[in-house]
Scaffold this motif. Structure first.
Motif, PDB file in Angstrom:
ATOM      1  N   LYS A  41      -8.173  22.530  -4.152  1.00 38.21           N
ATOM      2  CA  LYS A  41      -7.828  21.243  -4.512  1.00 38.21           C
ATOM      3  C   LYS A  41      -9.167  20.338  -4.120  1.00 38.21           C
ATOM      4  CE  LYS A  41      -2.951  20.666  -4.405  1.00 38.21           C
ATOM      5  NZ  LYS A  41      -1.614  19.686  -3.908  1.00 38.21           N
TER       6      LYS A  41
ATOM      7  N   ASN B 150      -3.885  18.391 -17.683  1.00 36.17           N
ATOM      8  CA  ASN B 150      -3.801  19.749 -17.072  1.00 36.17           C
ATOM      9  C   ASN B 150      -5.160  20.357 -17.053  1.00 36.17           C
ATOM     10  OD1 ASN B 150      -0.939  19.818 -17.222  1.00 36.17           O
ATOM     11  ND2 ASN B 150      -0.685  20.548 -19.582  1.00 36.17           N
TER      12      ASN B 150
ATOM     13  N   LYS C  59      -6.165  19.616 -13.867  1.00 38.15           N
ATOM     14  CA  LYS C  59      -5.594  20.147 -12.713  1.00 38.15           C
ATOM     15  C   LYS C  59      -5.913  21.697 -12.659  1.00 38.15           C
ATOM     16  CE  LYS C  59      -1.130  20.677 -12.960  1.00 38.15           C
ATOM     17  NZ  LYS C  59       0.236  20.887 -13.417  1.00 38.15           N
TER      18      LYS C  59
ATOM     19  N   TYR D 111      -6.051  16.358  -8.617  1.00 39.16           N
ATOM     20  CA  TYR D 111      -4.643  16.236  -8.728  1.00 39.16           C
ATOM     21  C   TYR D 111      -4.300  14.683  -8.410  1.00 39.16           C
ATOM     22  CZ  TYR D 111      -4.710  15.781  -3.477  1.00 39.16           C
ATOM     23  OH  TYR D 111      -4.996  15.525  -2.330  1.00 39.16           O
TER      24      TYR D 111
ATOM     25  N   VAL E  18       1.171  16.502  -9.931  1.00 41.52           N
ATOM     26  CA  VAL E  18      -0.093  15.636  -9.513  1.00 41.52           C
ATOM     27  C   VAL E  18       0.365  14.285  -9.057  1.00 41.52           C
ATOM     28  CG1 VAL E  18      -1.654  16.709 -11.568  1.00 41.52           C
ATOM     29  CG2 VAL E  18      -0.148  14.714 -11.911  1.00 41.52           C
TER      30      VAL E  18
END
Length: 350
Positions: A117, A158, A161, A166, A191
């Motif tokens: 992340k 997407n 992601k 996020y 998200v």
């Protein structure tokens, strides 16, 4: 990088028996042989077995059995590049080295499947009227037009992601309820989404001034909501950070072909002739990386476009860079672009 990769580092004089113990204990299935901080070999249990079959004693140094030319990768490569390399070479562990060939990590195939992340905020411009795509945009914001069965804005989110991002901020103006009703706060898409509404259009740069005060301090990625692309955003961001840039603009190579002979001259005198030349330029791709202090410097609710923002910061002596992108990129601004996107989306895997 893999946690505790340092525990599988051994020296060239380490015994084969000790190397085997390291391989077995750490469960990474390899030992990395390092001499003066530089990678000189790699050992697997297969290497040890082959050595035993050749009559080499377990008390011998690991240099007798190690692979002296292991495949390694530079630390600048993205996770997707590392994954592709490992898959193409059918390897499960890949040593990572810096520009001086010093060992700095170990990547396993499992690591490449785990998305790390990233806290960097993503700001998507989705407030335009989409005038050139009327009547498709009469009741639908342009980023919400469906390409491949889902809104372009969803495809864009997407893609981010997939690279670990996020935290999303979406700028709205025209028909904001269509976007907000579809995405909500982002929970259904795994998200976080915060909306920034422009009462009057402020331009791409001006919209930055509306971002909340609790915006993450990491560099922000800004992108137009009508762009279809498979750009590796992590790679762009890493460039921005490594180069200590204040603002980075992604650019595309654009060719202009002149179908006639071009005559060069001074006054009435001909100084040169070029038959049907092709001129190449870098054009703005609508993707930017902006450091936090740039955002904090903007006046609230003041109209400003990104090219003007870059020019202003150049005058102030700040570092503004361009980053050429070579991946697929399409600005879906016209009906022909929209038709092309419907075809291309099936080949992009987005």
């Amino acid at each position: 990088m893999t946690i505790n990769w340092q525990k599988v580092v051994i020296g060239p004089s380490t015994s084969i028996k000790e190397a085997l113990r390291v391989i077995d204990k750490e469960a990474l299935r390899v030992a990395l042989v390092v001499d003066k901080n530089k990678l000189v070999g790699m050992v697997t249990d297969g290497d040890v077995r082959r050595g035993i079959l050749q009559g080499i004693e377990l008390s011998a140094s690991v240099s007798e059995v190690m692979n002296t030319n292991p495949i390694s990768a530079n630390a600048s490569l993205s996770s997707s590049d590392l994954k592709a390399l490992m898959q193409s070479r059918k390897i499960l562990a890949l040593p990572i080295v810096n520009d001086d060939d010093q060992l700095v990590g170990l990547k396993t195939l499992y690591d490449t499947l785990v998305i790390e992340k990233r806290e960097n905020p993503i700001f998507i411009m989705a407030g335009g009227f989409g005038t050139r795509l009327k009547p498709l945009t009469d009741n639908c914001p342009k980023p919400m037009l469906k390409v491949g069965g889902k809104p372009m804005l969803e495809t864009l989110i997407n893609n981010f992601k997939n690279h670990g991002f996020y935290k999303f901020y979406i700028s709205t103006h025209y028909l904001p309820e269509v976007i907000m009703d579809y995405f909500g706060n982002g929970d259904n898409f795994d998200v976080e989404i915060t909306y920034v509404h422009e009462e009057t259009p402020l331009g791409t740069g001006g919209a930055l001034s509306l971002l909340p005060d609790n915006l993450p301090k990491e560099p922000l990625i800004m992108i137009n909501g009508d762009i279809l692309t498979n750009v590796d955003f992590s790679k762009v961001l890493d460039f921005h950070v490594k180069q200590a840039s204040d603002a980075t603009m992604c650019v595309r190579d654009y060719e202009v072909k002149i179908p006639f002979g071009v005559i060069e001259g001074e006054g009435h005198e001909i100084t040169g002739m070029v038959e049907k030349p092709t001129y190449r330029y870098f054009v703005n791709a609508g993707i930017y990386i902006v450091s936090n202090h740039i955002i904090n410097s903007l006046s609230k609710n003041e109209r400003l476009d990104m090219p003007s923002l870059f020019e202003n910061k150049q005058v102030e002596g700040l570092k503004t860079l361009k980053f050429p992108i070579h991946e697929y990129w399409l600005d879906v601004g016209r009906h022909d672009d929209f038709k092309k996107a419907q075809v291309d989306i099936h080949e992009l895997g987005l």
